[in-house]
Write a protein that holds these residues in place. Structure first.
Motif, PDB file in Angstrom:
ATOM      1  N   GLY A 140       0.809  -1.203   0.000  1.00  0.00           N
ATOM      2  CA  GLY A 140       0.000   0.000   0.000  1.00  0.00           C
ATOM      3  C   GLY A 140       0.845   1.256   0.000  1.00  0.00           C
ATOM      4  O   GLY A 140       0.575   2.207  -0.749  1.00  0.00           O
ATOM      5  N   SER A 141       1.897   1.266   0.822  1.00  0.00           N
ATOM      6  CA  SER A 141       2.711   2.477   0.955  1.00  0.00           C
ATOM      7  C   SER A 141       3.533   2.760  -0.288  1.00  0.00           C
ATOM      8  O   SER A 141       3.771   3.922  -0.625  1.00  0.00           O
ATOM      9  CB  SER A 141       3.636   2.348   2.166  1.00  0.00           C
ATOM     10  OG  SER A 141       4.476   1.206   2.020  1.00  0.00           O
ATOM     11  N   THR A 142       3.960   1.710  -0.994  1.00  0.00           N
ATOM     12  CA  THR A 142       4.863   1.929  -2.120  1.00  0.00           C
ATOM     13  C   THR A 142       4.148   2.048  -3.466  1.00  0.00           C
ATOM     14  O   THR A 142       4.672   2.690  -4.377  1.00  0.00           O
ATOM     15  CB  THR A 142       5.892   0.784  -2.208  1.00  0.00           C
ATOM     16  OG1 THR A 142       5.187  -0.468  -2.317  1.00  0.00           O
ATOM     17  CG2 THR A 142       6.769   0.769  -0.974  1.00  0.00           C
ATOM     18  N   THR A 143       2.980   1.431  -3.601  1.00  0.00           N
ATOM     19  CA  THR A 143       2.253   1.514  -4.871  1.00  0.00           C
ATOM     20  C   THR A 143       1.122   2.528  -4.803  1.00  0.00           C
ATOM     21  O   THR A 143       1.023   3.428  -5.644  1.00  0.00           O
ATOM     22  CB  THR A 143       1.684   0.140  -5.269  1.00  0.00           C
ATOM     23  OG1 THR A 143       2.751  -0.800  -5.397  1.00  0.00           O
ATOM     24  CG2 THR A 143       0.934   0.228  -6.595  1.00  0.00           C
ATOM     25  N   ALA A 144       0.239   2.386  -3.800  1.00  0.00           N
ATOM     26  CA  ALA A 144      -0.885   3.314  -3.674  1.00  0.00           C
ATOM     27  C   ALA A 144      -0.445   4.634  -3.045  1.00  0.00           C
ATOM     28  O   ALA A 144      -1.023   5.687  -3.331  1.00  0.00           O
ATOM     29  CB  ALA A 144      -1.999   2.684  -2.839  1.00  0.00           C
ATOM     30  N   GLY A 145       0.581   4.575  -2.189  1.00  0.00           N
ATOM     31  CA  GLY A 145       1.008   5.772  -1.467  1.00  0.00           C
ATOM     32  C   GLY A 145       1.386   6.939  -2.347  1.00  0.00           C
ATOM     33  O   GLY A 145       0.910   8.070  -2.147  1.00  0.00           O
ATOM     34  N   PRO A 146       2.261   6.753  -3.347  1.00  0.00           N
ATOM     35  CA  PRO A 146       2.619   7.881  -4.218  1.00  0.00           C
ATOM     36  C   PRO A 146       1.419   8.473  -4.957  1.00  0.00           C
ATOM     37  O   PRO A 146       1.364   9.688  -5.182  1.00  0.00           O
ATOM     38  CB  PRO A 146       3.618   7.253  -5.194  1.00  0.00           C
ATOM     39  CG  PRO A 146       4.199   6.097  -4.451  1.00  0.00           C
ATOM     40  CD  PRO A 146       3.085   5.560  -3.619  1.00  0.00           C
ATOM     41  N   LEU A 147       0.464   7.623  -5.326  1.00  0.00           N
ATOM     42  CA  LEU A 147      -0.738   8.128  -5.994  1.00  0.00           C
ATOM     43  C   LEU A 147      -1.550   9.004  -5.035  1.00  0.00           C
ATOM     44  O   LEU A 147      -2.066  10.059  -5.422  1.00  0.00           O
ATOM     45  CB  LEU A 147      -1.596   6.964  -6.490  1.00  0.00           C
ATOM     46  CG  LEU A 147      -0.921   5.976  -7.462  1.00  0.00           C
ATOM     47  CD1 LEU A 147      -1.858   4.817  -7.787  1.00  0.00           C
ATOM     48  CD2 LEU A 147      -0.481   6.683  -8.736  1.00  0.00           C
ATOM     49  N   LEU A 148      -1.651   8.555  -3.784  1.00  0.00           N
ATOM     50  CA  LEU A 148      -2.362   9.340  -2.775  1.00  0.00           C
ATOM     51  C   LEU A 148      -1.671  10.675  -2.550  1.00  0.00           C
ATOM     52  O   LEU A 148      -2.332  11.734  -2.497  1.00  0.00           O
ATOM     53  CB  LEU A 148      -2.441   8.554  -1.471  1.00  0.00           C
ATOM     54  CG  LEU A 148      -3.014   9.296  -0.268  1.00  0.00           C
ATOM     55  CD1 LEU A 148      -4.477   9.655  -0.490  1.00  0.00           C
ATOM     56  CD2 LEU A 148      -2.872   8.459   1.008  1.00  0.00           C
ATOM     57  N   ALA A 149      -0.355  10.653  -2.420  1.00  0.00           N
ATOM     58  CA  ALA A 149       0.388  11.897  -2.183  1.00  0.00           C
ATOM     59  C   ALA A 149       0.203  12.862  -3.352  1.00  0.00           C
ATOM     60  O   ALA A 149       0.023  14.078  -3.150  1.00  0.00           O
ATOM     61  CB  ALA A 149       1.865  11.587  -1.967  1.00  0.00           C
ATOM     62  N   GLU A 150       0.237  12.346  -4.551  1.00  0.00           N
ATOM     63  CA  GLU A 150       0.042  13.190  -5.739  1.00  0.00           C
ATOM     64  C   GLU A 150      -1.344  13.816  -5.741  1.00  0.00           C
ATOM     65  O   GLU A 150      -1.501  15.006  -6.040  1.00  0.00           O
ATOM     66  CB  GLU A 150       0.253  12.355  -7.008  1.00  0.00           C
ATOM     67  CG  GLU A 150       0.107  13.139  -8.292  1.00  0.00           C
ATOM     68  CD  GLU A 150       0.269  12.271  -9.535  1.00  0.00           C
ATOM     69  OE1 GLU A 150      -0.032  12.769 -10.641  1.00  0.00           O
ATOM     70  OE2 GLU A 150       0.670  11.099  -9.405  1.00  0.00           O
TER      71      GLU A 150
END
Length: 645
Positions: free
Chosen positions: A629-639
């Motif tokens: 979650g942190s490495t794949t979905a996380g960057p999308l969430l931050a963006e």
């Protein structure tokens, strides 16, 4: 005796009176209604067959348009003339049921005479059918489609409106019959559509037909229109279609609009006709009746020689009513942009916790047209620990309560592990807040006895995961089995096993935490079904489950519980696996990561999630296959959060 004789004479005189025109008038009205005039007596000069033929010619177009049962003919009056009881004037009341706000009604006059055998015969005239209808006129119906209404978003910004398009296809008037099959196949090949199917459609169409192959937005750079129209027989015809700002914009939710199919026309019972635009999928289809309005109708008398027309009746079209949604134009586009390069099925959902308004519901291209955002059903993994944590808090624990985090735990012979990169310094006896921040599976499973399955079901409902919530639009929030025990209950504690949720559902969980109450996500503004659900989402209301188990009351989420959950979620950012969110501008972010394994033992893959709250914004990000979650979905969430400021 004298009185009796008078009475007898009077009675005899009444019995000898000739019949009045009433029965003959009723028979005439019935015959005019059903079209069978074979038993109607007509005066010399016109046979019943000729009268029936004139009726058919005059009414065919109207009956085709309105249906065979549309006509009602009744006798309004039928009285003999005062000075001649062998003649009568009959007034006929005509009603054409249009299926709209107003029926076409009028009155015609028929003249009758009684012959020596007491038979009433009608003097036939076309004005019996319609007032002033001449010998050379028949009726025609002109249907006028209503203006389709727009779909509006937050602050009434236009999401879907009529936009210019080009209809590209073969124009059979521009090509000889011999070249047509090859031309159809050439266009199909250029568009990468089924060449056999398109060639068959072209062949079946009339010799002067335009056979559409595809509709493209004007200016769409995905298609080289100039190159396509250079092909033999190809025409790009300009037109308009109700479209969103881009082809991808909320397409699985909004749906599409196009020419009505034969099936849609048949099911509409006359409300939709060939050539009408209608919703073919999504909200455009669900709310098609509201959006398309009501078609208008004009009935004309048409001179068969000159084609001159006279308007006899008109109902103006009634424009559709706009569909109002909560989607925010900019946030939805941001979500679409975030997912643009994601290959697997994916979604971003954003909700305003204070109102429950769904601000964005984007589904990536990997879903192949499915609304992954609102209908996807996936194991939520560790994002579900927000639910499990609430169940544990209700058992008397606090964020500071000690729990045991081991590298692995065995339940009824099944081994459960933490994720491979779990930090070693967060093992052993640790506070619940640390177990939550670092997403320790074994700690949550180890506390399963403090959170029985019923307690987890209650906690899920408190946070908005209501399995049978009817929100007024196609949706799924989540489902937690009520009959789990053993390894199934252990899996439930970490959002796996039979637990299911959609990105919409997990965004609702985050929104409920932020709002301090159970949030129901609103997408369609003022929808009656959704309003009813909002009224039902109150403490003590029965909460449906996903199985045949007992219906459970909805348990209120308290402000204290929500504050503790926000504290736990904030710890994920400050002390756990979502430290990268500390750099997101704006108010502090609270979050939860999630990874859920699926597939066979020898080919396990991961659903990856992140949920977050920032101010009055709750977000869920999902990718069907990823690393963590942190490495794949996380960057999308931050963006998304950075762009949503």
């Amino acid at each position: 005796m004298a009185l009796a004789l008078v009475a007898t004479v009077s009675l005899t005189a009444c019995d000898d009176d000739p019949p009045g025109p009433q029965d003959a008038a009723a028979a005439l009205a019935a015959a005019l209604q059903d079209g069978d005039l074979s038993d109607v007596a007509l005066a010399a000069g016109t046979t019943p067959a000729q009268a029936a033929e004139q009726r058919t010619a005059a009414f065919d177009a109207v009956l085709d348009a309105l249906g065979d049962d549309a006509l009602r003919v009744e006798v309004e009056s039928a009285e003999p003339a005062e000075d001649d009881d062998a003649s009568a004037v009959v007034e006929l009341a005509w009603t054409w049921v249009t299926g709209r706000t107003e029926d076409w009604t009028y009155t015609t006059t028929a003249r009758m005479t009684r012959d020596d055998e007491d038979v009433w015969a009608t003097a036939w005239d076309r004005t019996i059918l319609v007032p002033d209808l001449t010998e050379g006129e028949d009726l025609a119906v002109v249907r006028r489609s209503a203006e389709r209404a727009d779909v509006l978003g937050a602050d009434d910004e236009v999401l879907v409106e009529a936009r210019p398009v080009l209809r590209i296809g073969i124009d059979k008037t521009r090509i000889t019959p011999e070249r047509t099959p090859a031309a159809a196949r050439a266009l199909a090949d250029a568009l990468e559509i089924d060449a056999d199917a398109y060639a068959e459609r072209v062949a079946a169409a009339g010799e002067k037909a335009f056979v559409e192959a595809i509709v493209v937005r004007t200016g769409d750079r995905s298609y080289d229109v100039e190159k396509l129209t250079a092909l033999d027989g190809v025409l790009a015809s300009p037109g308009e279609l109700p479209l969103a700002p881009t082809r991808e914009f909320a397409r699985p939710v909004l749906g599409t609009v196009g020419p009505a199919t034969a099936e849609v026309i048949e099911k509409s019972e006359g409300a939709i006709a060939a050539g009408d635009l209608t919703g073919l999928s999504g909200l455009q289809r669900q709310f098609d009746e509201q959006l398309r309005g009501v078609a208008g109708l004009t009935i004309e008398a048409v001179d068969q020689e000159t084609s001159a027309t006279r308007e006899l009746f008109e109902i103006a079209p009634v424009a559709g009513e706009p569909l109002r949604l909560t989607l925010d134009l900019d946030l939805q586009q941001t979500a679409e942009d975030v997912l643009r390069d994601v290959v697997p099925a994916s979604a971003v959902v954003a909700i305003r916790p204070s109102t429950g308004a769904v601000l964005a519901a984007a589904s990536g291209a990997g879903g192949e047209g499915m609304s992954t955002a609102t209908l996807g059903q996936y194991a939520p993994g560790s994002t579900f620990k927000v639910v499990s944590a609430l169940a544990l808090l209700r058992s008397g624990m606090s964020p500071e309560s000690d729990v045991r985090c081991e590298p692995s735990v065995v339940v009824d012979g099944r081994r459960f592990d933490n994720f491979p990169d779990y930090p070693a310094d967060a093992l052993g006896q640790i506070p619940l807040r640390t177990a939550f921040a670092n997403s320790c599976n074994t700690a949550f499973i180890g506390q399963r006895d403090a959170a029985p399955q019923d307690a987890v079901v209650d906690a899920a409902g408190s946070l908005g995961l209501l399995p049978q919530a009817a929100l007024g639009y196609a949706s799924f929030l989540g489902a937690v089995p009520s009959d789990s025990d053993g390894t199934d209950h252990a899996a439930t504690m970490i959002g796996q096993g039979r637990v299911l949720a959609s990105p919409l559902g997990m965004a609702t969980v985050a929104a409920s935490v932020a709002a301090g109450r159970t949030v129901l996500p609103q997408l369609v503004v003022d929808d009656d079904a959704q309003a009813r659900d909002r009224e039902q989402a109150t403490p003590g209301t029965p909460q449906p489950t996903d199985d045949a188990g007992p219906v459970r009351p909805l348990v209120d989420l308290t402000q204290q519980e929500a504050a503790q959950l926000r504290e736990l979620m904030r710890g994920v950012v400050t002390d756990g696996g979502a430290a990268f969110l500390q750099d997101v501008p704006g108010e502090p972010v609270a979050a939860k990561t999630g990874t859920a394994q699926f597939g066979p033992e020898d080919d396990l893959r991961n659903h990856v999630w992140m949920i977050a709250i920032q101010g009055d914004l709750a977000v869920a990000v999902f990718v069907d296959e990823g690393e963590y979650g942190s490495t794949t979905a996380g960057p999308l969430l931050a963006e998304f959060l950075a762009a949503a400021r």
